[in-house]
Motif scaffolding. Structure first.
Motif, PDB file in Angstrom:
ATOM      1  N   ALA A 169     -25.504  25.057  46.545  1.00 18.52           N
ATOM      2  CA  ALA A 169     -25.794  25.317  47.957  1.00 18.52           C
ATOM      3  C   ALA A 169     -27.210  24.884  48.302  1.00 18.52           C
ATOM      4  O   ALA A 169     -27.452  24.323  49.382  1.00 18.52           O
ATOM      5  CB  ALA A 169     -25.600  26.800  48.256  1.00 18.52           C
ATOM      6  N   SER A 170     -28.159  25.108  47.385  1.00 25.43           N
ATOM      7  CA  SER A 170     -29.546  24.705  47.627  1.00 25.43           C
ATOM      8  C   SER A 170     -29.698  23.195  47.686  1.00 25.43           C
ATOM      9  O   SER A 170     -30.662  22.686  48.275  1.00 25.43           O
ATOM     10  CB  SER A 170     -30.454  25.268  46.533  1.00 25.43           C
ATOM     11  N   ASN A 171     -28.734  22.480  47.081  1.00 23.50           N
ATOM     12  CA  ASN A 171     -28.780  21.020  47.084  1.00 23.50           C
ATOM     13  C   ASN A 171     -27.740  20.411  48.021  1.00 23.50           C
ATOM     14  O   ASN A 171     -27.338  19.260  47.854  1.00 23.50           O
ATOM     15  CB  ASN A 171     -28.590  20.497  45.661  1.00 23.50           C
ATOM     16  N   ASN A 172     -27.313  21.206  48.984  1.00 17.03           N
ATOM     17  CA  ASN A 172     -26.499  20.720  50.109  1.00 17.03           C
ATOM     18  C   ASN A 172     -25.158  20.123  49.709  1.00 17.03           C
ATOM     19  O   ASN A 172     -24.688  19.157  50.323  1.00 17.03           O
ATOM     20  CB  ASN A 172     -27.292  19.686  50.928  1.00 17.03           C
ATOM     21  N   HIS A 173     -24.518  20.686  48.670  1.00 13.54           N
ATOM     22  CA  HIS A 173     -23.163  20.230  48.359  1.00 13.54           C
ATOM     23  C   HIS A 173     -22.235  20.718  49.473  1.00 13.54           C
ATOM     24  O   HIS A 173     -22.180  21.922  49.759  1.00 13.54           O
ATOM     25  CB  HIS A 173     -22.700  20.771  47.008  1.00 13.54           C
ATOM     26  N   PRO A 174     -21.489  19.845  50.129  1.00  9.58           N
ATOM     27  CA  PRO A 174     -20.732  20.253  51.314  1.00  9.58           C
ATOM     28  C   PRO A 174     -19.652  21.298  51.046  1.00  9.58           C
ATOM     29  O   PRO A 174     -19.510  22.256  51.805  1.00  9.58           O
ATOM     30  CB  PRO A 174     -20.136  18.936  51.826  1.00  9.58           C
ATOM     31  N   VAL A 175     -18.873  21.112  49.970  1.00  9.00           N
ATOM     32  CA  VAL A 175     -17.774  22.042  49.683  1.00  9.00           C
ATOM     33  C   VAL A 175     -18.308  23.355  49.135  1.00  9.00           C
ATOM     34  O   VAL A 175     -17.991  24.443  49.628  1.00  9.00           O
ATOM     35  CB  VAL A 175     -16.773  21.404  48.699  1.00  9.00           C
ATOM     36  N   LEU A 176     -19.135  23.292  48.089  1.00 15.98           N
ATOM     37  CA  LEU A 176     -19.646  24.507  47.464  1.00 15.98           C
ATOM     38  C   LEU A 176     -20.634  25.232  48.376  1.00 15.98           C
ATOM     39  O   LEU A 176     -20.745  26.457  48.336  1.00 15.98           O
ATOM     40  CB  LEU A 176     -20.301  24.165  46.128  1.00 15.98           C
TER      41      LEU A 176
END
Length: 425
Positions: A169-176
């Motif tokens: 989430a901190s690295n902007n993964h769209p799904v996770l």
């Protein structure tokens, strides 16, 4: 929405306990997983009911903060069961089943004092589990075919003591990132302490600045029969304090929105009494009025946003009719149009019965906690006892029919006091 929560080795919870938020199907109904809108936990003092809610709170905070706030060299700040020699050396376990975008997901992890030793996320788009990712130990990962993105880069950034979901989430993964938001942004917790109540009163002050919310909040204040006609926010700027703050941090004070933000923070909420034109500040109001205002603001946001409100000691400073009103707000489909949930712990046994000849809590909406001789908490549902439809649940609970009540012998207390207190001469 939450469907199920499982936890082991957290505070007084030693063995794995399962907390289900799925309705028990009535006779003749299909066995579909229907989420409950309200679930209450009852038990004696120190039986662990607050620890069940605290375990969920700890899990959500770990998902939210482990990558950004946990110190790399300080391990996992967990709270294992300490009343047995094996507790501190045994991993803690957390798992939650929830609906995300209408599909059931299951996310969990295991951790010891040093690191995350297991983590997994599965989805059930057609009833069968479909792996998104799985972690075995601190660094061994496997990913499902449907999960794409910079998975290996995020894996390298994930520390042994942080969760992969938190890092993603901190690295902007769209799904996770979207899954992360479902858990961390839609579940809110209410603790009955001064600091948390002040936070919620600050939220109420913010909502009173919105005309749409102001109407509803004031209506609920009047309906509670607290002698309050309504609440409003008034500006109460302290010019001396404003100048002192600006002089201490001139760079921050130079921001074009600084003055407006300062005055908003220092504005005051005042309440109009029904019998007088005099306005009283919140500090001058009763504990019950402050508790009600702080709760209804949080509840309104939860109802509006398809969220989950987890409240410890929901009956604190509230009349049973007010507590039951809050519960009925969540159970009423016309009010709770998005299916938001209220999970609470309480000692108020009147909620187990019928107020004004109306059932407040159904059998599958009531859970109990009880401690054994070793100090370990067990969690179980009232539905397991299969009570009759006309059974008086409140009376049965107080009589110890379902356990989860303290054993008090007044005769023994009387004997001790008669022997220990010196009689007047």
């Amino acid at each position: 929405m939450l469907l199920r929560f499982r936890v082991a080795n957290h505070r007084s919870i030693r063995d794995e306990q399962t907390f289900s938020l799925i309705a028990t199907p009535r006779r003749g109904e299909p066995r579909a997983a229907k989420p409950l809108r309200v679930v209450g936990v009852y038990g004696a003092n120190a039986s662990g009911k607050s620890n069940v809610l605290a375990a969920l709170d700890w899990m959500i905070k770990a998902i939210k903060l482990s990558h950004t706030r946990w110190e790399p060299a300080e391990g996992v700040p967990r709270q294992p069961f300490k009343l047995s020699p094996t507790g501190p050396g045994t991993p803690s376990f957390f798992e939650v089943d929830f609906l995300h975008e209408g599909v059931r997901h299951s996310y969990g992890f295991e951790a010891d004092d040093r690191q995350i030793i297991g983590e997994w996320l599965n989805t059930y788009p057609s009833g069968r589990p479909k792996k998104l990712f799985e972690r075995d130990g601190a660094a061994e990962f496997s990913f499902g075919r449907s999960l794409t993105g910079e998975l290996q880069r995020i894996r390298k950034l994930t520390r042994p003591n942080s969760l992969y979901l938190s890092c993603a989430a901190s690295n902007n993964h769209p799904v996770l990132g979207a899954v992360h938001a479902s858990l961390t942004q839609r579940v809110s917790f209410v603790q009955q302490d001064h600091k948390d109540q002040e936070r919620r009163l600050l939220l109420a002050k913010y909502l009173l600045g919105d005309p749409a919310f102001t109407v509803v909040l004031n209506t609920l204040l009047r309906a509670a029969d607290l002698g309050v006609e309504g609440a409003e926010v008034i500006e109460a700027p302290d010019e001396t304090k404003f100048k002192e703050f600006a002089e201490q941090d001139p760079e921050f004070a130079s921001h074009p929105e600084f003055e407006a933000a300062f005055r908003a923070i220092h504005a005051k909420v005042v309440l109009r009494r029904s019998s007088s034109e005099v306005r009283l500040s919140l500090d001058e109001e009763s504990a019950g009025t402050r508790a009600w205002l702080s709760l209804i603001g949080q509840a309104m946001l939860t109802l509006r946003g398809r969220g989950v409100l987890v409240a410890d000691e929901i009956d604190s400073s509230l009349h049973p009719l007010l507590s039951s009103t809050l519960i009925r707000m969540f159970k009423d489909s016309a009010i709770n149009r998005h299916g938001s949930q209220l999970v609470f712990a309480s000692h108020d046994t009147t909620l187990l019965g019928s107020l004004l000849e109306e059932e407040i809590l159904a059998r599958d909406e009531v859970w109990f906690t009880e401690k054994d001789d070793a100090g370990a908490t067990s969690l179980y549902s009232l539905a397991e006892f299969h009570p009759r439809r006309d059974e008086n649940i409140e009376r049965g609970y107080l009589q110890g029919r379902y356990g989860a009540v303290p054993y008090l012998s007044f005769e023994r207390i009387r004997e001790i006091l008669m022997e220990g207190i010196e009689q007047p001469r």
